[in-house]
Design a protein around this motif. Structure first.
Motif, PDB file in Angstrom:
ATOM      1  N   ILE A 102     -39.125  56.847  19.620  1.00  0.00           N
ATOM      2  CA  ILE A 102     -37.768  56.531  19.148  1.00  0.00           C
ATOM      3  C   ILE A 102     -37.250  55.203  19.704  1.00  0.00           C
ATOM      4  N   ALA A 103     -38.096  54.446  20.409  1.00  0.00           N
ATOM      5  CA  ALA A 103     -37.659  53.165  20.974  1.00  0.00           C
ATOM      6  C   ALA A 103     -37.294  52.192  19.859  1.00  0.00           C
ATOM      7  N   LEU A 111     -39.744  50.597  16.838  1.00  0.00           N
ATOM      8  CA  LEU A 111     -40.935  49.885  17.305  1.00  0.00           C
ATOM      9  C   LEU A 111     -42.236  50.529  16.851  1.00  0.00           C
ATOM     10  N   LYS A 112     -42.251  51.839  16.705  1.00  0.00           N
ATOM     11  CA  LYS A 112     -43.496  52.495  16.295  1.00  0.00           C
ATOM     12  C   LYS A 112     -43.911  52.099  14.880  1.00  0.00           C
ATOM     13  N   ASP A 171     -34.790  50.846  25.181  1.00  0.00           N
ATOM     14  CA  ASP A 171     -34.580  50.172  23.909  1.00  0.00           C
ATOM     15  C   ASP A 171     -34.315  48.703  24.227  1.00  0.00           C
ATOM     16  N   TYR A 172     -34.373  47.855  23.203  1.00  0.00           N
ATOM     17  CA  TYR A 172     -34.280  46.415  23.434  1.00  0.00           C
ATOM     18  C   TYR A 172     -33.166  45.811  22.587  1.00  0.00           C
ATOM     19  N   LEU A 229     -45.096  45.741  24.974  1.00  0.00           N
ATOM     20  CA  LEU A 229     -44.684  46.603  26.087  1.00  0.00           C
ATOM     21  C   LEU A 229     -44.729  48.071  25.693  1.00  0.00           C
ATOM     22  N   SER A 230     -44.227  48.363  24.513  1.00  0.00           N
ATOM     23  CA  SER A 230     -44.196  49.747  24.043  1.00  0.00           C
ATOM     24  C   SER A 230     -45.606  50.287  23.831  1.00  0.00           C
ATOM     25  N   ASP A 231     -46.449  49.519  23.158  1.00  0.00           N
ATOM     26  CA  ASP A 231     -47.807  49.983  22.856  1.00  0.00           C
ATOM     27  C   ASP A 231     -48.640  50.182  24.117  1.00  0.00           C
TER      28      ASP A 231
END
Length: 485
Positions: free
Chosen positions: A236-237, A384-385, A205-206, A227-229
């Motif tokens: 759940i980030a 983030l999603k 998480d950020y 970064l996530s994608d």
């Protein structure tokens, strides 16, 4: 009649292969699920067959490149190969396919590698010699340092031939029980630190301590989203933003100039400790590199660490700045980080390099302890999603169709461009595009696209500010493919 499917052989990272069986198979299961999930989001559905140290993916011809794009960014993948030919495990059928490589190997130094599992009427060495004799008519054998290698894998009743191994990212597949909180500034260092933790199988998480307003928050959110994608689309980030302006004023009011930077880091660590408990994270991750700035001396890091009881991980600690910047561009965050104005420096003049822990604690005790609690209570929390281009940029930067007369620029990597691109598009990475704006014609109209539609809005905004008619294609590569159909 169903078309014959292509076979891709995927090998695990070396580290994964040597783990105890129970741990290894759990990791492999996570990796397979992750790959299948990421592909299903692109409406690509695959068959996976698992073997001891690898697995096979069967997929339709038109979906091969989509699978490769996911494998290139799936931690736990050591390397993979696209099978050129497959047949039964009978020796004569395998040897019948070997001449297909004569033109490719002609004039080169080569060797043949055979890997078998199951019972067969021939040995691996015998098959290597016979296949080598066929290729040796136009090429030279070199067992130690070959320029080209023909790989033949014989698995029970089937045989697979290929000549290329594509490198994967290595590392470990993500483990949902391993979570860490990244202190995110938006610069090169923290993004690389986040990526390095992801590579070790950690979900992140950020936390952004906001000192620059909504614009900087938006830019930092965009980097976290990329970064996530690209590397770990964790459902759940979260991205957490805290308003740190009151804490900064409090530090300035109650401390000397030389200690302000140390105290700011301490308050960030304190905030991260509290947020990590809320999110269920087991560690704080920072982009600090030893000696890079005054607050990153050993004595100062020791003083800062005393402000938290949560483990602090510093993946970049032994890297120099140029190494970090290079890695940032490799992982897809460099262009975005280069545009972020980092506002973590609040000390004018010389900052202390050997902070006294007692004096640091004395200053901390004089600060208003309620400000961090207030910032956390009023935090901005984003899944983030759910982040899309609209959340990151203004609507005037986007188009959802490509009209006649527009020049289309593909801002992905050269490798991704070669696998598929929009008809007539030219390939310029974001870095190349922004570095060569002067060479572009301002009388033309431009449409930019990337994998997910979250990176090109920044470039479009910069181009518009420079006088270009430039727009980001809304929806990314998936929507663009359907548009071209």
């Amino acid at each position: 009649m169903e078309a014959e499917k292509k076979v891709i052989i995927v090998r695990f990272s070396g580290e994964l292969s040597i783990k105890p069986d129970a741990e290894k198979y759990q990791a492999i299961e996570r990796l397979c699920k992750q790959i299948s999930l990421r592909l299903s989001e692109k409406n690509v559905f695959i068959d996976i067959t698992h073997f001891h140290d690898r697995f096979q993916i069967k997929v339709s011809e038109q979906e091969v490149q989509s699978v490769c794009a996911v494998l290139d960014r799936s931690f736990g993948v050591g390397n993979y190969s696209l099978v050129d030919f497959q047949c039964s495990s009978k020796e004569e059928q395998i040897l019948r396919l070997v001449p297909n490589y004569q033109d490719q190997f002609s004039g080169a130094e080569f060797r043949v590698r055979v890997k078998r599992s199951g019972q067969h009427s021939y040995s691996s060495m015998d098959l290597e010699k016979k296949a080598g004799a066929i290729l040796g008519k136009t090429a030279k054998v070199n067992l130690s340092f070959p320029q080209k290698v023909l790989h033949i894998e014989v698995i029970n009743e089937e045989a697979f031939l290929y000549s290329e191994k594509r490198k994967g990212p290595g590392g470990l597949p993500p483990h949902k029980r391993e979570r860490a909180l990244v202190l995110m500034s938006g610069g090169f260092d923290s993004a690389v630190a986040a990526w390095m933790l992801m590579k070790r199988g950690v979900c992140v998480d950020y936390l952004f301590c906001n000192m620059g307003g909504k614009s900087t928050e938006r830019q930092t959110l965009q980097i976290a989203k990329v970064l996530s994608d690209l590397w770990n689309p964790d459902p759940i980030a979260k991205f957490i933003s805290l308003d740190f302006t009151d804490s900064i004023e409090d530090i300035k009011k109650h401390s000397s100039l030389t200690y302000r930077q140390i105290l700011l880091k301490c308050k960030m660590y304190e905030a991260a400790s509290n947020v990590s408990k809320i999110l269920g994270c087991y560690a704080i991750v920072t982009g600090e590199a030893l000696g890079q700035v005054s607050s990153q001396s050993l004595q100062n890091l020791r003083a800062i660490d005393l402000s938290t009881r949560v483990s602090v991980l510093r993946p970049c600690i032994g890297m120099d700045k140029q190494e970090i910047i290079k890695k940032a561009y490799e992982i897809g965050t460099g262009v975005l980080s280069a545009k972020v104005l980092e506002l973590c420096g609040i000390t004018q003049g010389k900052a202390v390099r050997k902070a006294n822990p007692s004096k640091t604690d004395e200053y901390l005790q004089s600060l208003d302890q309620s400000l961090i609690e207030k910032a956390i209570q009023e935090r901005t929390e984003i899944l983030l999603k759910d982040v899309d281009g609209k959340m990151l940029q203004s609507e005037y930067l986007f188009v959802d169709e490509i009209s006649e007369g527009y020049e289309v620029i593909d801002c992905r990597t050269q490798k991704e461009f070669s696998q598929w691109h929009y008809a007539g598009a030219r390939n310029l990475s974001l870095r190349e595009l922004l570095a060569n704006l002067k060479s572009l014609n301002k009388k033309k109209k431009y449409v930019l696209y990337c994998s997910f539609g979250t990176q090109t809005p920044v470039a479009a905004e910069i181009m518009q500010q420079s006088g270009f008619q430039a727009y980001a294609f809304k929806g990314g590569i998936g929507k663009l493919r359907s548009l071209q159909k």
